[in-house]
Structure formats: C-alpha cells, structure tokens
Enzyme design. Structure first.
Site, PDB file in Angstrom:
ATOM      1  N   LYS A 144      31.908  66.628  59.473  1.00  0.00           N
ATOM      2  CA  LYS A 144      31.147  67.246  58.399  1.00  0.00           C
ATOM      3  C   LYS A 144      29.739  67.613  58.886  1.00  0.00           C
ATOM      4  O   LYS A 144      29.575  68.617  59.522  1.00  0.00           O
ATOM      5  CB  LYS A 144      31.139  66.318  57.179  1.00  0.00           C
ATOM      6  CG  LYS A 144      32.560  65.902  56.732  1.00  0.00           C
ATOM      7  CD  LYS A 144      33.372  67.051  56.188  1.00  0.00           C
ATOM      8  CE  LYS A 144      34.868  66.788  56.045  1.00  0.00           C
ATOM      9  NZ  LYS A 144      35.253  65.615  55.303  1.00  0.00           N
ATOM     10  N   ARG A 182      39.764  57.586  79.268  1.00  0.00           N
ATOM     11  CA  ARG A 182      39.881  57.312  77.836  1.00  0.00           C
ATOM     12  C   ARG A 182      38.745  56.424  77.332  1.00  0.00           C
ATOM     13  O   ARG A 182      38.428  56.407  76.145  1.00  0.00           O
ATOM     14  CB  ARG A 182      41.259  56.699  77.549  1.00  0.00           C
ATOM     15  CG  ARG A 182      41.584  56.555  76.098  1.00  0.00           C
ATOM     16  CD  ARG A 182      43.072  56.662  75.741  1.00  0.00           C
ATOM     17  NE  ARG A 182      44.025  56.100  76.671  1.00  0.00           N
ATOM     18  CZ  ARG A 182      44.213  54.804  76.906  1.00  0.00           C
ATOM     19  NH1 ARG A 182      43.470  53.912  76.301  1.00  0.00           N
ATOM     20  NH2 ARG A 182      45.137  54.414  77.751  1.00  0.00           N
ATOM     21  N   ASP A 198      32.675  54.290  54.086  1.00  0.00           N
ATOM     22  CA  ASP A 198      32.746  55.694  54.498  1.00  0.00           C
ATOM     23  C   ASP A 198      31.434  56.320  54.043  1.00  0.00           C
ATOM     24  O   ASP A 198      31.198  56.528  52.857  1.00  0.00           O
ATOM     25  CB  ASP A 198      33.954  56.367  53.827  1.00  0.00           C
ATOM     26  CG  ASP A 198      34.131  57.812  54.299  1.00  0.00           C
ATOM     27  OD1 ASP A 198      33.127  58.446  54.681  1.00  0.00           O
ATOM     28  OD2 ASP A 198      35.281  58.299  54.261  1.00  0.00           O
TER      29      ASP A 198
HETATM   30  C1  LIG Z   1      36.477  64.872  55.547  1.00  0.00           C
HETATM   31  C2  LIG Z   1      36.322  63.441  55.236  1.00  0.00           C
HETATM   32  C3  LIG Z   1      36.945  62.475  56.021  1.00  0.00           C
HETATM   33  C4  LIG Z   1      37.902  62.812  57.125  1.00  0.00           C
HETATM   34  O1  LIG Z   1      37.425  63.589  58.137  1.00  0.00           O
HETATM   35  P1  LIG Z   1      38.429  64.462  59.017  1.00  0.00           P
HETATM   36  O2  LIG Z   1      37.701  64.682  60.274  1.00  0.00           O
HETATM   37  O3  LIG Z   1      38.696  65.704  58.239  1.00  0.00           O
HETATM   38  O4  LIG Z   1      39.677  63.659  59.219  1.00  0.00           O
HETATM   39  C5  LIG Z   1      36.721  61.150  55.705  1.00  0.00           C
HETATM   40  N1  LIG Z   1      35.949  60.785  54.661  1.00  0.00           N
HETATM   41  C6  LIG Z   1      35.341  61.697  53.888  1.00  0.00           C
HETATM   42  C7  LIG Z   1      34.491  61.232  52.759  1.00  0.00           C
HETATM   43  C8  LIG Z   1      35.511  63.042  54.137  1.00  0.00           C
HETATM   44  O5  LIG Z   1      34.939  63.942  53.340  1.00  0.00           O
END
Ligand SMILES: *Cc1c(COP(=O)(O)O)cnc(C)c1O
Length: 387
Positions: free
Chosen positions: A202, A51, A177
């Site tokens: 993404k 892990r 973020d």
């Molecule tokens: C998609 C996204 C997330 C979350 O990602 P996941 O892997 O789908 O949980 C977080 N922040 C932003 C801005 C996003 O577009």
C-alpha cells in the site's frame, strides 16, 4: 578452460574494483551465495543462501526497523503473507486466537480456513469493546490477539495500548495489521504490541505496482519465532521488489501528508452533504474513534469510508459508475484515487455493522483535491438521481 567451463567461470570475481556508491543499495540477484572457504560453510551466523536476503533486502529491513523501532523485520511476498506468516510462526494446534471482527477479509479467510484445519480456533470480537471486555473473552488457551485499527472498511479505532498492556500481563501475544498507519502514523511496538504488520504493497510501495509485507518486533523471543517461521515455511521476496519498496519508503512521508490532508478535506466536505449520513474518518473531529486516534496517532492516511442516505443497490452502482477520477479497485496506498462499495463484504462478519445506508470506501490519492471533490459531487448527483 574449455568453452562451456569458460562460459560459466570466465571473469567471475575479476572485477573486484569497489562498486560505485549509489544512493540506493546494489540489486543483488542470487539464490546461491558463494562462501570464501570451508570454515565459512559451517558458520551459520552469516548469510549462506539468497533466501535469507541480500543487499537490497538488508537495506529495506534496516530502514523499516528504524521506522518501526524494531529489533527484527521479516519480509513477506505480500501483505497477506505478512499476516499469515506470523500467525503460523507463533500459533500451534489447540491455541485460540481472538481477532477483531473488522479484520481484513483475507485475514479472516486464513483464520477460518487453514488455521482452523490445523486446530487453531478463532473467535471474533466487536472492535468497539473496551480493553477489559476484550480480555474478558480470553481463555487459558488464548495465545494471541489479532488487532487491526482502524479496522478494514468500517474504520473502527481500538484502544490498542490498553489491549496490548492487558494481554502482556496475562502472557498473551498481540499482533496488529497497521497498514492504515503505514508504520509511520502509529507506532505499535512503542505501544506494547508484540508484532507490527503492514502490507508494504500500500503506502510504502506507493505506486500500486509491487507486492510485499513486513512483520516487525522488538522482542528477541518473538524475533526468534518469526525468523524460524521464515526459514521453515520458505518465504522469499525478490531483490528488485525490495529495491522498489525502499524507493517508495523514501518519499512516503511527504506522500502521506498530501493523502492525509486531501482525505480530511474531502471527509469534512462529505459530512456536510445532504446525501451523506455519516463519515467514518478517525481524524475527523466528532467522528467515531477520533479521541483514541488523537491520543495515539500522529496523522492520517487517505483512506476513509462514508454512509450514503438509504438507496437501492442500483443507485450505488450509479454513484460508482459516475466517478471519473476515482478508479474502481480493491486496493489503496498508491498515488491514485479509488472507490469501493463495502456492504458486499459484511455478511462474513460475526456482527455485521448496521448503517442507515450503503457504505462507500474512498482512497484519496495525490490528484488535485478540487478535482477529486468535483468528481465525488458528480457521483453524488448520479446517486440522488437514481435513489
Ligand atoms: C491490502 C491489505 C493487506 C494485504 O496486502 P497484499 O499485499 O494485497 O496481500 C493486508 N491488510 C490490509 C489492511 C490491507 O489493506
């Protein structure tokens, strides 16, 4: 050895020939890690359990650390977990969190649900506020400011360096973020942010087929909190997924150049269309947030939004249904183009944005931009016909 013992121990460790050196790391699958001797079992500085991460995780962490200018990277099984994990790692009951009103909706869900249940209060601020106005909302209980810039859907650009500097001076942490910039087009840690988060799902993954998130920090004290959080909560990501992410990272620079150029070309074209009243793309000269974007960012990704002239919900449906190349899907960052309607997500906001008409978000993929333009043109025709 009898039969069943042989099945388990046969040939283990026999093939000690050096591994062939491939371009990527070996994919090590393992929960158990075998330690060489009893002394090693007491040496907690070494990886003693799967892990904690194996060869592909280390390779991905090292590459992300270089990109982010980080001393430590924590990997999480999704982008959402890369937001919730650090919040759990640094906040405690009685703390207060200031979050931009434009944060990703699941981030807000976590703040208003689990964090609230555990005694952490979240207050949302208008992302157009100046750094001084944001800090004026802080109280002695404010422990962390959660940023997202450009903000989800509405693409609000914040003065991140200004907020980070003032927060630090008052002993507060900042987290961002940074998924839009993919860790490459904006460098949060170099601008004073404590925790740089992104959904690797993404652009790093880039192919819409794997989930993961990362949190990066340059601060040793924050790194200790993140590491403790990983251990205490039990996050783990699969070695195959870590390998896939590393593979995506290798081509992200050239992909982002194409996403960015095509996105900007479409945004500029949309701005001149009679059906469009506003384009929210920070890299478009004259668009909201452009000045800060120009100061802080080195490029744009393929994600932006635009406001249609007023029309009924059925006209928005007609726009979306007329698209053939743009898929209808709640994600972005992959090679393919996608579109979503934004308005259904606004009611949860403290101060829902007011535009003159419906807001559409596009993710501009790697297809030929002329084909994409023709697709949007077809959809605008359908919109105009159903207003
Ligand atoms: C998609 C996204 C997330 C979350 O990602 P996941 O892997 O789908 O949980 C977080 N922040 C932003 C801005 C996003 O577009």
């Amino acid at each position: 050895m009898k039969r069943d013992t042989g099945l388990i121990h046969g040939a283990r460790g026999k093939s000690q020939a050096p591994l062939a050196k491939t371009v990527g790391p070996p994919i090590q699958r393992g929960s158990t890690v075998l330690l060489p001797d009893a002394a090693a079992m007491a040496d907690y500085s070494q990886v003693s359990y799967g892990r904690q991460g194996l060869a592909p995780h280390r390779a991905l962490e090292d590459a992300l650390a270089e990109m982010e200018g980080a001393a430590h990277i924590s990997l999480f099984p999704s982008g959402t977990a890369a937001v919730t994990g650090p919040l759990l790692a640094v906040l405690k009951s009685g703390d207060e969190l200031l979050a931009a009103d434009s944060v990703y909706r699941p981030t807000r869900r976590f703040c208003d649900g689990p964090l609230k249940r555990f005694g952490v209060t979240t207050r949302y601020y208008d992302p157009s506020l100046s750094p001084d106005a944001v800090l004026a909302l802080a109280t002695p209980a404010t422990r962390l400011i959660m940023l997202e810039s450009p903000g989800s859907l509405t693409m609000d650009v914040q003065d991140v360096p200004g907020i980070a500097k003032r927060a630090k001076a008052r002993g507060m942490l900042t987290a961002i973020d940074n998924t839009w910039a993919a860790g490459l087009l904006f460098k949060p840690l170099a601008h004073g942010v404590d925790i740089s988060i992104q959904a690797l799902t993404k652009y790093v993954g880039g192919h819409s087929d794997v989930f993961m998130g990362s949190a990066a920090t340059a601060d040793p004290a924050v790194a200790r909190m993140l590491k403790a959080g990983d251990l205490d909560i039990g996050w783990a990501v699969s070695p195959d997924d870590a390998y896939a992410m590393l593979r995506g990272l290798r081509t992200m620079g050239v992909r982002l150049e194409r996403h960015g150029a095509s996105g900007l070309a479409l945004a500029a074209w949309l701005r001149d269309r009679p059906e469009v009243t506003q384009v929210l793309h920070p890299a478009l000269p004259g668009a909201p947030g452009h000045d800060i974007w120009k100061r802080d960012f080195t490029g744009a990704c393929g994600l932006f939004s635009f406001v249609l002239e007023p029309g009924a919900p059925k006209a928005v449906d007609a726009f979306l249904d007329a698209l053939e190349l743009f898929g209808l899907g709640y994600s972005w960052g992959g090679f393919e183009s996608l579109a979503i309607p934004c308005d259904p997500q606004f009611p949860v906001r403290s101060s829902p944005p007011k535009f003159s008409g419906p807001l559409i978000r596009l993710h501009v993929g790697l297809e030929d931009v002329d084909d994409l333009r023709a697709d949007v043109e077809r959809a605008l025709d359908a919109y105009r016909a159903s207003i």
